[in-house]
Write a protein that holds these residues in place. Structure first.
Motif, short mmCIF file in Angstrom:
data_model
loop_
_atom_site.label_atom_id
_atom_site.label_comp_id
_atom_site.label_asym_id
_atom_site.label_seq_id
_atom_site.Cartn_x
_atom_site.Cartn_y
_atom_site.Cartn_z
N GLU A 68 42.50 85.01 -4.63
CA GLU A 68 43.92 85.24 -4.39
C GLU A 68 44.58 84.05 -3.70
OE1 GLU A 68 44.66 88.97 -2.42
OE2 GLU A 68 46.67 88.27 -1.85
N LYS A 69 43.88 83.49 -2.72
CA LYS A 69 44.47 82.41 -1.94
C LYS A 69 44.42 81.05 -2.62
CE LYS A 69 43.99 83.91 2.78
NZ LYS A 69 43.42 83.57 4.10
N ASN A 70 43.38 80.84 -3.41
CA ASN A 70 43.15 79.49 -3.91
C ASN A 70 43.34 79.29 -5.40
OD1 ASN A 70 41.85 77.98 -1.46
ND2 ASN A 70 40.89 79.99 -1.51
N LEU A 71 43.26 80.36 -6.17
CA LEU A 71 43.24 80.18 -7.62
C LEU A 71 44.46 80.74 -8.33
CD1 LEU A 71 39.43 80.88 -8.22
CD2 LEU A 71 40.58 78.68 -7.96
N SER A 72 45.48 81.09 -7.58
CA SER A 72 46.66 81.66 -8.23
C SER A 72 47.38 80.61 -9.08
CB SER A 72 47.61 82.29 -7.22
OG SER A 72 47.99 81.35 -6.26
N VAL A 109 45.81 78.55 -11.07
CA VAL A 109 45.07 78.28 -12.31
C VAL A 109 44.65 79.55 -13.04
CG1 VAL A 109 44.22 76.02 -11.63
CG2 VAL A 109 42.93 78.04 -10.99
N MET A 110 44.99 80.68 -12.47
CA MET A 110 44.55 81.94 -13.05
C MET A 110 45.69 82.93 -13.00
SD MET A 110 41.41 84.16 -11.67
CE MET A 110 40.25 82.92 -11.38
N GLU A 111 45.89 83.65 -14.10
CA GLU A 111 47.02 84.56 -14.14
C GLU A 111 46.88 85.77 -13.23
OE1 GLU A 111 49.16 83.82 -18.45
OE2 GLU A 111 48.02 85.66 -18.11
N ASP A 112 45.72 86.45 -13.28
CA ASP A 112 45.62 87.69 -12.50
C ASP A 112 44.90 87.48 -11.17
OD1 ASP A 112 43.66 89.09 -15.25
OD2 ASP A 112 45.07 87.44 -15.21
N ALA A 113 45.17 86.35 -10.55
CA ALA A 113 44.48 86.05 -9.29
C ALA A 113 44.76 87.10 -8.21
CB ALA A 113 44.87 84.66 -8.79
N GLU A 134 36.54 92.89 -12.11
CA GLU A 134 35.97 92.76 -13.45
C GLU A 134 35.35 91.39 -13.63
OE1 GLU A 134 35.37 95.85 -14.99
OE2 GLU A 134 35.17 94.24 -16.46
N MET A 135 36.08 90.39 -13.20
CA MET A 135 35.63 89.01 -13.31
C MET A 135 34.36 88.80 -12.49
SD MET A 135 37.93 85.65 -12.64
CE MET A 135 38.35 86.17 -11.00
#
Lengths: 112, 131
Positions: free
Chosen positions: A53-57, A59-63, A71-72
């Motif tokens: 949530e903090k770092n990958l929002s 580069v990723m849509e459902d962060a 799921e991931m």
């Protein structure tokens, strides 16, 4: 009465200036994990959620979507121990990097 | 120029870059710094991943297929971009061995995925993680 403007202390640490961009980037992959795992070898679900949530929002849509992230996590969990190891985390980052790489190719088609 | 870390001491540490610790007391400055730090945190990983992708493409694009690294391109990348992490990159035997361990389908070229194995190994080594 004394005026305390900012009670702060600065401590400058000169680090090596000779790391390349790529080496610094690799270091970032490491420090992001280490900070989230707080010194442990693995991330538990909560820490993994937080990391994503903090770092990958960017580069990723459902962060920020906790069920998507769960799921991931399940998909990454090779040894099914309910935790995310550094290696499993790198697999995720590799996947994201590969996707980014393909997106960049699509927007800049090869003219050969 | 030096890199600086801003670490806000609350239950969540928010780092910006590098190694300097700045402790600021006083609510409003703490909030502002933490907010700035969290915003910055979002872009740090994106920037790191982007760097790895861009560097790969830069070197892969030099000759032949621009989406894979030939041995030559791989050697140039390693020698220029990973001098601290991979020693003796000018030694062909070192490059041969490294490339061999990454080239899963033995076609003499490294895709991004195959190349990523090297990033993984180097990162694990950096972090002191056993693979």
């Amino acid at each position: 009465m004394s005026l305390s403007v900012l009670n702060s202390h600065f401590c400058f640490v000169l680090v090596s200036l000779s790391y390349t961009d790529m080496e610094s980037a690799i270091k970032t992959l490491v420090t992001t994990f280490v900070k989230s795992s707080r010194g442990k070898e693995n991330l538990d679900s909560k820490s993994f959620q937080k990391l994503v949530e903090k770092n990958l929002s960017g580069v990723m849509e459902d962060a920020g979507n906790s069920s998507a992230v769960r799921e991931m996590q399940r998909g990454l969990d090779e040894n099914s121990d309910g935790k995310v190891s550094f290696e499993e985390y790198l697999t995720l980052i590799g996947y994201l990097a590969n996707s980014m790489s393909q997106r960049k190719t699509e927007s800049n088609p090869d003219s050969s | 120029m030096f890199s600086a870390d801003v670490c806000i001491s609350r239950e969540d540490e928010a780092y910006i870059f590098g190694e300097v610790m700045v402790t600021v007391k006083g609510q409003s400055s703490q909030y502002l710094l933490r907010h700035a730090a969290l915003q910055t945190q979002k872009v740090i990983m994106e920037a790191a991943i982007s760097t790895l992708v861009t560097q790969f493409k830069t070197y892969a694009g030099k000759d032949g297929s621009s989406s894979t690294l030939s041995k030559d391109e791989f050697q140039h990348l390693v020698a220029s971009q990973l001098p601290n992490y991979v020693k003796n990159a000018s030694d062909p035997a070192v490059i041969d061995q490294l490339m061999g361990s990454l080239d899963e389908n033995n076609d003499g070229e490294l895709t991004f995925s195959e190349f990523w194995q090297l990033i993984g190994k180097l990162a694990s080594k950096q972090g002191g993680f056993s693979q």
